[in-house]
Write an enzyme that holds these catalytic residues in place. Structure first.
Site, short mmCIF file in Angstrom:
data_model
loop_
_atom_site.label_atom_id
_atom_site.label_comp_id
_atom_site.label_asym_id
_atom_site.label_seq_id
_atom_site.Cartn_x
_atom_site.Cartn_y
_atom_site.Cartn_z
N GLU A 175 -14.16 0.12 -7.99
CA GLU A 175 -13.79 -1.22 -8.47
C GLU A 175 -12.29 -1.42 -8.22
OE1 GLU A 175 -13.95 -1.99 -12.66
OE2 GLU A 175 -14.05 0.13 -13.20
N GLU B 192 -5.33 -5.48 -3.76
CA GLU B 192 -5.01 -4.22 -4.44
C GLU B 192 -5.34 -3.03 -3.55
OE1 GLU B 192 -6.45 -3.81 -8.39
OE2 GLU B 192 -5.16 -5.41 -9.16
#
Length: 675
Positions: free
Chosen positions: A475, A484
């Site tokens: 995740e 990210e």
């Protein structure tokens, strides 16, 4: 009393309704009548006698100036009454762009005198009259001068909400009142204390045209009584088009002001035979003539659906910029761009995934997003069923690796998926944060997972796995999907995966759309540097106008066994603004993502396909140093780059048409994510 409080609503959700009044030199009576008898929350009141003209004032024999004809002294009301219940209304006769020099000079003098008096009274806002003609340069110049030295008071510029095809008002350029507002605010340099008060008339523009205003700094909607219809019982009501507009204003915390006189045929008693919304019986003789209009607005507000719990929790985050970490500034603390954030110097700072570790309270908030983990559990369950036939379910063990295991929510979701599908699992939980690893060990002991779960305290980039995985779960997604460094992380981790292995997520795509976002633009502009305009911000967008549907930007697929793979990307996008929108201002781009976890199981925040009730991600906002005005029929051409260096990844963006902008964040000079 606030609209929401009348119906027992939570005070944090309250909205307020005021009334526009004529000049009255007895301000205490004016306030008492409209607040106590009328039930309004504030008055929009003229502060100076409308007959006053500076050029007609005679000098006293001693050379002193005549006392200005204000509505009493500042002592007639308490400071809190002035501040909380009075919006100053600047004299409507002023015309600072008049060809009559005396009128022009009188107007400038009066404007400055009245705003000075309002500032002295500590009023929160003053209502400026609409410009009298298409040219408003001198008016805007004087207002801009005032704004430079004004205290915290807001100036509301009155703008009639006119249909685009209405050419009966020749003082409005192209028949579009937005053009009038745009000209004025450009002359005032997008000043943050200059706002809009929209005059809502009996006819309205198209829905797309109205939508522009939700991204502008609208502070008040002035609804004229002649905009109301009369229902079968003789009480005022609004058309469905007007109802939708007003409820939209209320949802954006825009004040409502009733203006005008009681229409013929409308009774002076309210709905439900003179019962107000507190259920209190009110004598008809004491009731304000405009009370039925106020009660109808309150009725509209109370009929709105209460905010869901998730939206209530997110209220304080609406339109609040959360700044990604600036790699060159060691003072910035590190946290995630997802839902939980820690305030520092009025900014919210997002996570550098490969360089830093999360804190316990951040993990805790992530783990509360049950919707996200339900989707992961579904995806893992489907992958297990596809991977292991029913006849081999009791004998074949699937090796699953959770890379970036945190405190274990994906481990738990994987084990629950295995239990539901009747499959056997062997899990490696890889986590680089030593503090989270402590919690993982405790969880494994508490749940009795020792024979199933192996904890690996290591950066996934440095770990040598003892065996290959059937399924790789992570995740690592950010608000823009890849912001990210999910591509870099998963490319490095896929060496753990069997050639026919499954990655969850299997792919993700970023999206952008052009937005009008006046508040966000002014918040960025307040820093007075280029760096902040070249930074992407995580924000719960609310007071924005979405000018065109989203377009896909970058897509990443996992696993990616290509020998020539690169995570650099470039995309040229073209947006068509609907022609009935009229002209609009683009302050930047809202970014989203949509991820395919496995086959048809997805999660994301792209508005048209967003996963309901999921709060782990807000949108991302890419600002423009200079807002771009888009005219009807002109396409918007935008360029986006994802750039990769040896130590960092960054985005660059620009507008190519209709007006070229500089390339923002060249070479990652202002904003980047470290590898």
């Amino acid at each position: 009393m606030a609209l929401g409080e009348r119906g027992g609503w939570d005070k944090s959700e309250s909205r307020y309704c005021g009334v526009e009044t004529d000049f009255n030199d007895d301000m205490p009576h004016l306030l008492s009548f409209n607040l106590s008898s009328g039930g309004f929350d504030f008055v929009v009141a003229t502060l100076m006698d409308p007959n006053y003209r500076p050029s007609l004032m005679e000098k006293d024999i001693g050379g002193g100036s005549h006392v200005l004809s204000f509505a009493g002294s500042d002592l007639v009301l308490s400071p809190s009454q002035w501040s909380s219940h009075v919006v100053g209304k600047i004299s409507s006769w002023i015309d600072l762009d008049s060809e009559d020099e005396i009128l022009r000079m009188d107007s400038e003098t009066t404007l400055k005198q009245e705003i000075s008096w309002a500032s002295h009274l500590s009023l929160q806002a003053c209502l400026l009259p609409s410009p009298k003609g298409a040219s408003c340069a001198n008016y805007a110049r004087c207002v801009n001068q005032i704004l430079q030295s004004l205290n915290n008071m807001q100036l509301w510029l009155r703008i009639p909400l006119v249909k685009n095809d209405d050419d009966t008002m020749d003082f409005i350029p192209s028949g579009d009142s937005w053009e009038l507002w745009n000209s004025f605010r450009l002359l005032c340099e997008h000043h943050s204390q200059l706002s809009v008060a929209l005059d809502v008339l009996s006819s309205l523009p198209s829905a797309n045209s109205l939508g522009r205003w939700f991204g502008e700094p609208v502070r008040a909607a002035i609804i004229h009584t002649d905009s109301f219809l009369t229902n079968a019982r003789g009480y005022p009501c609004l058309s469905r088009h007007h109802q939708k507009l007003i409820t939209g204003f209320l949802n954006h915390s825009i004040q409502v002001v009733i203006s005008g006189k009681l229409n013929n045929g409308v009774p002076s008693v309210s709905l439900d035979s003179a019962l107000d919304h507190t259920g209190t019986n009110v004598e008809s003789s004491q009731r304000h003539s405009l009370r039925p209009y106020l009660d109808y607005i309150a009725y509209l507000y109370q009929r709105m659906d209460p905010l869901p719990e998730q939206e209530r929790f997110e209220l304080s985050y609406r339109d609040f910029l959360q700044s990604p970490l600036q790699g060159h500034n060691p003072l910035f603390h590190i946290i995630s761009d997802e839902f939980c954030t820690i305030e520092f110097s009025n900014y919210y700072l997002s996570f550098q995934p490969l360089m830093d570790n999360l804190e316990a309270q951040t993990y805790e908030t992530f783990e509360k997003d049950s919707v996200k983990y339900i989707q992961y559990q579904r995806a893992i369950g489907n992958a297990l069923v596809d991977r292991v036939p029913d006849e081999e379910a009791s004998s074949l063990t699937t090796v699953l690796m959770v890379v970036g295991a945190g405190r274990g929510p994906l481990v738990r979701a994987s084990l629950q998926a295995a239990e539901e599908t009747g499959r056997k699992l062997k899990i490696y939980a890889v986590e680089k944060n030593p503090n989270a690893v402590v919690t993982l060990h405790s969880l494994v002991r508490l749940e009795g997972w020792e024979k199933t779960v192996t904890i690996v305290s290591c950066d996934m980039r440095c770990w040598d796995a003892p065996e290959k995985a059937d399924i790789l779960v992570s995740e690592l997604l950010g608000s823009f999907g890849d912001n990210e460094l999910s591509p870099e992380c998963l490319d490095g981790a896929q060496r753990f995966l069997k050639q026919d292995g499954i990655s969850i997520p299997s792919s993700y795509t970023s999206f952008i759309q052009p937005v009008t976002a006046s508040k966000l633009h002014n918040d960025v502009k307040s820093h007075k540097d280029v760096v902040h305009f070249e930074t992407a911000y995580v924000v719960k967008v609310h007071s924005v106008a979405r000018l065109a549907p989203c377009e896909p930007v970058f897509t990443f697929t996992h696993p990616n066994f290509s020998t020539k793979k690169s995570n650099q990307r470039y995309k040229k996008l073209r947006f068509e603004i609907p022609s009935d929108t009229g002209s609009s201002m683009v302050h930047g781009f809202a970014g989203y993502f949509d991820a395919m976890l496995y086959k048809d199981v997805h999660l994301g925040i792209e508005p048209s396909t967003a996963t309901p009730n999921m709060f782990s991600w807000f949108a991302i906002f890419f600002p423009l140093r200079t807002p771009v005005c888009i005219r009807p029929g002109s396409p918007l051409e935008v360029h986006f780059w994802r750039c990769c260096g040896s130590t960092k990844v960054w985005y660059e963006w620009c507008v190519a048409s209709p007006n070229p902008s500089p390339v923002h964040n060249s070479n990652g000079r202002s904003y980047w994510v470290g590898l």
